[in-house]
Each structure stands twice: as C-alpha cells, then as structure tokens.
Design a protein around this motif. Structure first.
Motif, short mmCIF file in Angstrom:
data_model
loop_
_atom_site.label_atom_id
_atom_site.label_comp_id
_atom_site.label_asym_id
_atom_site.label_seq_id
_atom_site.Cartn_x
_atom_site.Cartn_y
_atom_site.Cartn_z
N ARG A 71 1.97 -3.16 2.88
CA ARG A 71 2.06 -1.69 2.90
C ARG A 71 3.20 -1.19 2.02
NH1 ARG A 71 2.71 -0.47 8.95
NH2 ARG A 71 3.00 -2.71 9.13
N ILE A 72 4.34 -1.88 2.07
CA ILE A 72 5.46 -1.50 1.20
C ILE A 72 5.08 -1.72 -0.26
CG2 ILE A 72 7.80 -2.13 0.52
CD1 ILE A 72 8.44 -2.61 3.43
N GLY A 73 4.41 -2.83 -0.55
CA GLY A 73 3.98 -3.09 -1.92
C GLY A 73 3.01 -2.04 -2.44
N LEU A 74 2.07 -1.61 -1.59
CA LEU A 74 1.12 -0.58 -1.99
C LEU A 74 1.83 0.74 -2.28
CD1 LEU A 74 -1.78 0.43 -2.33
CD2 LEU A 74 -1.84 0.87 0.12
N VAL B 210 -4.81 -1.24 -13.13
CA VAL B 210 -4.47 -2.65 -13.28
C VAL B 210 -2.96 -2.86 -13.15
CG1 VAL B 210 -4.47 -4.61 -14.87
CG2 VAL B 210 -6.48 -3.15 -14.70
N GLY B 211 -2.18 -1.97 -13.75
CA GLY B 211 -0.73 -2.07 -13.63
C GLY B 211 -0.26 -1.92 -12.19
N LEU B 212 -0.90 -1.02 -11.44
CA LEU B 212 -0.54 -0.83 -10.04
C LEU B 212 -0.78 -2.10 -9.23
CD1 LEU B 212 -1.34 2.30 -7.95
CD2 LEU B 212 -1.98 0.08 -7.04
N VAL B 213 -1.94 -2.73 -9.45
CA VAL B 213 -2.26 -3.95 -8.70
C VAL B 213 -1.30 -5.08 -9.09
CG1 VAL B 213 -4.03 -5.69 -8.27
CG2 VAL B 213 -4.67 -3.29 -8.43
N LEU B 214 -0.99 -5.20 -10.38
CA LEU B 214 -0.10 -6.27 -10.83
C LEU B 214 1.34 -6.06 -10.38
CD1 LEU B 214 -1.45 -6.94 -14.43
CD2 LEU B 214 -1.68 -8.40 -12.41
N MET B 215 1.71 -4.83 -10.04
CA MET B 215 3.07 -4.59 -9.53
C MET B 215 3.21 -4.99 -8.06
SD MET B 215 4.72 -1.15 -11.20
CE MET B 215 3.27 -0.12 -11.20
N PHE B 216 2.09 -5.14 -7.35
CA PHE B 216 2.14 -5.53 -5.95
C PHE B 216 2.95 -6.81 -5.70
CE2 PHE B 216 -1.71 -3.39 -3.74
CZ PHE B 216 -1.15 -2.16 -4.01
N PRO B 217 2.62 -7.93 -6.37
CA PRO B 217 3.36 -9.16 -6.07
C PRO B 217 4.85 -9.05 -6.35
CG PRO B 217 1.95 -9.45 -8.01
CD PRO B 217 1.55 -8.17 -7.36
N HIS B 218 5.23 -8.33 -7.41
CA HIS B 218 6.66 -8.14 -7.70
C HIS B 218 7.33 -7.33 -6.59
CE1 HIS B 218 6.31 -9.75 -11.79
NE2 HIS B 218 5.15 -9.11 -11.85
N ALA B 219 6.66 -6.28 -6.14
CA ALA B 219 7.23 -5.45 -5.08
C ALA B 219 7.40 -6.23 -3.79
CB ALA B 219 6.34 -4.22 -4.86
#
Length: 295
Positions: free
Chosen positions: A96-99, A214-223
């Motif tokens: 949830r925080i990553g999203l 795509v950028g939003l999804v790829l930022m998930f693991p970093h977050a």
C-alpha cells in the motif's frame, strides 16, 4: 515455368505456419497471463494483510519463540505473535505504501517533465538543476532526512519516498515531450492559437500515459525496499506497526540465539514481492512496446 510452379507449390504449404501464431497461443499471451497472475497474487496479499491486521498484534507468551511447525508455518516471536500473520500484514502495508508513493512520484515526474519541456529554457534549467541536486545526494540519506523532518511515521515515509523517486521518470517524460513538440500535429495546434497548457493536457498527456503507467509500476519495488530500509534503521514506521522493516529490525537481536525464522521468512517474502513487482513492470513495458507487438 513448370519448375517455378512446382517451387511455389512446395513453398505455399508453409505459409499458414507464419500467420498461424496470431490466432493461437504466443509469447504475448503468455506474458499477459503471467502478469495477471502476479497482479492477482499481490492483490490477495494486500487484502489478506488488511483482514489480519488485528490478529497480527495478538500476543500469547505461552507460545513464544516457537520454531516453524504446521500450526505456525513461520514460527512465533519473543512475544508469542504468529510470524506468518505478521509477515503477510507487513507485506500488505509495504504494498500500500509502495502504491501510494509511486503514484505521487509519477504525478510529480509528469508535472516536472511537462514544465521542463514546454515552459522555456529558464524553467528547464531550474528543473534539470533540481533533478541533479536530488540525484547528487545519497538516496538513503535524503530519505532519512525528509522522514525525520516530517516526524517519521507513516506520512514521513510517504513524503520521503515520494520526493526522492520522481527524478528518473521526469527525465524520461521530458525527453518524450521534446520529441512530441517536433511532431506535426503539435505545430498545427500551436499555429491554431492553442496555449501551452491546453496543448500539454489535450495532446501530450495521452501519449505519455503508457510511460507513466510503466514507470509507476517499476517504482513499486524501489519504494518497498526503501520503506523497509528506513524503518529498519528506525526512521520510518513506528515499532508498534507490523511492518517488514520493524520485523527485520526486531529479529536482529535474536539471530545469535538461533531463532533464524524471525528474519528468514519475512526477508524472503519481501524479496519475492519486490521481484514480482519488477517482473510485472518489465512485462508491462514489453507489452506496451510496439517492437514486441508481433510476438
């Protein structure tokens, strides 16, 4: 002529094999299926974590420090809490925080990229300078400073991650907008008297949506990783919350006593979720790439 006709007859039966995969199963459909399964699994973990949130706080000292078993697959901790329930709840909170942080970062990147590419050299120089400044500071240090300044906790983590993960996507959006400005329909819109804001919203943003998604999804693991990192260091979520960073931080005190399960299973599941997010983003990028449309 006869030899030519015989050669065409030999070649023609192979033609359906070239066009056949379009109507059958292909690599593109395989990627869609795997991505759908990944999204369904992540959604199930998120919902299950919310449903088990109260159960993750239940303590029972009669069952403390139990190793993994059928009753408790991930064992129990020093307060008798079920580690499987705490792990699922912590992963749900991380997702949830990553999203949330990825969505905010993507919005910031879109605005910054559009402003840099459409508002002239002065604004472009300011935004590029800001991007270089954010990238020039060690990432984890900047995260800790922002989170500490915001009072730590949930909102400190969200603000810290959101303000430090937009730079790379903003550069990509800026490059895309510069290419769009050279296109014919944008020049026609300018000659028709449309303003910069109207052109950006009506003609550019629809073309930027695939890159943003795509950028939003790829930022998930970093977050997710950075949330766990600063929480592990004590500058993130409060110790009362069953977050992955809190679980790993508490488990460090008991590893020397042989209680390996306190860190092993939460750590493995954190890595699994991060890899799953990365795979989903990479697959989505390939599906939206015109170069892979024929596969």
């Amino acid at each position: 002529m006869k030899r030519l006709m015989e050669r065409e007859n030999r070649v023609s039966p192979a033609l359906p094999a070239v066009t056949g995969p379009q109507g059958g199963w292909n690599q593109r459909k395989t990627m869609l299926l795997l991505m759908a399964l990944s999204v369904a699994l992540l959604a199930a973990v998120t919902v299950a974590g919310q449903a088990l949130e109260q159960q993750a706080l239940v303590t029972d000292f009669s069952r403390k420090n139990l190793p993994p078993s059928l009753a408790y697959p991930f064992g129990t901790d020093f307060m008798g809490r079920d580690m499987f329930v705490r792990t699922v709840t912590g992963l749900s909170m991380s997702i949830r925080i990553g999203l949330l942080t990825a969505a905010v970062s993507a919005a910031i990147a879109c605005v910054m990229g559009l402003l840099a590419a459409t508002m002239g050299r002065f604004v472009d120089g300011l935004i590029i300078g800001l991007i270089d400044l954010v990238l020039g500071i060690p990432h984890i240090l900047l995260l800790v400073l922002i989170s500490f300044a915001m009072g730590k906790g949930f909102w400190g983590v969200v603000v810290g991650i959101s303000l430090t993960h937009w730079t790379s996507l903003a550069r990509l959006i800026r490059a895309e907008v510069l290419q769009l400005k050279a296109s014919q329909y944008i020049r026609i819109a300018e000659k028709l008297g449309e303003g910069r804001l109207a052109i950006a919203l009506r003609h550019m943003v629809p073309h930027l949506l695939p890159q943003l998604f795509v950028g939003l999804v790829l930022m998930f693991p970093h977050a997710i990783l950075h949330e766990a990192s600063i929480t592990f260091l004590g500058f993130g979520l409060s110790p009362e919350q069953p977050a992955i960073g809190v679980i790993l931080s508490e488990s460090m005190k008991y590893l020397a006593m042989g209680r390996w399960w306190l860190a092993l299973f939460p750590g493995l599941f954190l890595v699994f979720v991060v890899v799953l997010f990365h795979y989903t983003g990479d697959t989505l990028g390939r599906l939206l790439d015109p170069g892979h449309a024929h596969q």
